[in-house]
Scaffold this active site. Structure first.
Site, mmCIF file in Angstrom:
data_model
loop_
_atom_site.group_PDB
_atom_site.id
_atom_site.type_symbol
_atom_site.label_atom_id
_atom_site.label_comp_id
_atom_site.label_asym_id
_atom_site.label_seq_id
_atom_site.Cartn_x
_atom_site.Cartn_y
_atom_site.Cartn_z
ATOM 1 N NE ARG A 87 1.463 0.858 -13.006
ATOM 2 C CZ ARG A 87 0.172 1.167 -12.948
ATOM 3 N NH1 ARG A 87 -0.544 0.797 -11.909
ATOM 4 N NH2 ARG A 87 -0.406 1.817 -13.912
ATOM 5 N NE ARG A 121 6.858 -12.650 0.611
ATOM 6 C CZ ARG A 121 5.622 -12.896 0.186
ATOM 7 N NH1 ARG A 121 5.414 -13.649 -0.871
ATOM 8 N NH2 ARG A 121 4.593 -12.415 0.829
ATOM 9 C CD GLU A 163 -2.147 -19.426 -5.669
ATOM 10 O OE1 GLU A 163 -3.212 -19.561 -6.327
ATOM 11 O OE2 GLU A 163 -1.151 -18.858 -6.109
ATOM 12 C CG MET A 164 -5.302 -14.645 -3.559
ATOM 13 S SD MET A 164 -5.593 -13.024 -2.832
ATOM 14 C CE MET A 164 -6.909 -12.411 -3.871
ATOM 15 C CB SER A 201 1.166 -16.941 5.304
ATOM 16 O OG SER A 201 -0.008 -16.800 4.528
ATOM 17 C CG ASP A 202 -3.515 -17.296 6.080
ATOM 18 O OD1 ASP A 202 -2.743 -16.582 5.422
ATOM 19 O OD2 ASP A 202 -4.531 -17.821 5.607
ATOM 20 N N GLY A 259 5.076 -17.931 -3.194
ATOM 21 C CA GLY A 259 4.095 -17.137 -2.471
ATOM 22 C C GLY A 259 3.688 -17.750 -1.153
HETATM 23 N N1 HPA Z 1 -6.539 -16.637 0.922
HETATM 24 C C1 HPA Z 1 -6.036 -16.329 -0.271
HETATM 25 N N2 HPA Z 1 -4.758 -16.189 -0.494
HETATM 26 C C2 HPA Z 1 -3.924 -16.349 0.534
HETATM 27 C C3 HPA Z 1 -4.381 -16.669 1.797
HETATM 28 C C4 HPA Z 1 -5.752 -16.812 1.992
HETATM 29 O O1 HPA Z 1 -6.211 -17.105 3.105
HETATM 30 N N3 HPA Z 1 -3.302 -16.746 2.602
HETATM 31 C C5 HPA Z 1 -2.221 -16.486 1.844
HETATM 32 N N4 HPA Z 1 -2.590 -16.246 0.588
#
Ligand code: HPA
Length: 246
Positions: free
Chosen positions: A44, A25, A180-181, A204-205, A90
């Site tokens: 990497r 991306r 997110e993370m 995204s979901d 993100g």
């Molecule tokens: N969980 C964690 N991080 C994410 C998710 C999710 O469902 N979708 C996009 N990033």
């Protein structure tokens, strides 16, 4: 401190950096949106590029997924490459029922189930808030582009798969918009180093109704967010975050 994870030459990274999780991306953003993109990192395969956005020198670097990977890159960017503005770009999983696929979420602060911030803060809760001026600049840029934005708190989880089944409901009860993370780690690190960090996320979901983006959409569906973030970095560099010249 030598740079272990970046083979970028001194001076090759701009002081403003976009941080997508996915290195491909980063390549997509650099090669389709930036002028004169030059690859500055390949260590990497965590691809990084520097180019220009309307005359502003800007870099874009993948971070990988999760707080530990993101903090490796953010720390080296800040300490070894003098980066002063970082925008995480993100995807997120929506919690708020009002959010749909492709919607933009601008994080004001991030909670987390990660131990990283407590680990760095003697077991106490380290605030993880986005930089106010940079975040206002992103909100202003989205407004100028006519893109709606949901603004509020997010949750940075260590577990993409297999979290506690009741978590989405609890997050919704607490008014958290999306999962997110990375943001909670990035915000707290930036505060420690007195630099500005923000996070602009694309849904995204959906964690409640299970809709999700395909792989190609995940890679290219963030172009609106990338343009907004680049506009915001330009406004922030000019010293007028949040201004609306309309
Ligand atoms: N969980 C964690 N991080 C994410 C998710 C999710 O469902 N979708 C996009 N990033």
């Amino acid at each position: 401190m030598s740079s272990i994870h970046l083979d970028a030459a001194a001076g090759s990274i701009a002081d403003a950096v976009l941080l997508p999780g996915d290195p491909l991306r980063a390549e997509h953003i650099a090669t389709t949106l930036l002028e004169r993109p030059l690859r500055v990192n390949g260590e990497r395969n965590m691809l990084g590029f520097t180019g220009e956005w309307q005359g502003l020198r800007v870099s874009v670097l993948g971070t990988g997924m999760g707080i530990p990977s993101t903090l490796i890159y953010a720390t080296e960017l800040i300490q070894l490459h003098q980066v002063r503005r970082l925008v995480r770009l993100g995807t997120c999983g929506a919690i708020a029922p009002s959010l749909g696929l492709g919607d933009l979420v601008l994080a004001t602060a991030a909670g987390t189930d990660s131990a990283v911030n407590r680990h760095r803060f003697g077991g106490m809760d380290l605030p993880a808030a986005a930089d106010l001026r940079l975040t206002a600049a992103i909100a202003g840029a989205a407004r100028r582009r006519g893109l709606p934005l949901a603004t509020g708190t997010v949750f940075s989880t260590d577990l993409f798969h297999g979290g506690p089944p009741g978590l989405p409901g609890l997050l919704d009860r607490m008014g958290i918009l999306a999962v997110e993370m990375e943001a909670a780690g990035l915000f707290a690190l930036a505060a420690e180093h007195r630099v500005a960090a923000a996070a602009l996320l694309t849904v995204s979901d959906h964690l409640v109704d299970q809709r999700r983006y395909g792989a190609q959409q995940r890679r290219t569906g963030l172009d609106d967010a990338a343009r907004v973030a680049l506009d915001a970095l330009l406004a922030a560099a000019a010293g007028n975050p949040g201004s609306d010249p309309a």
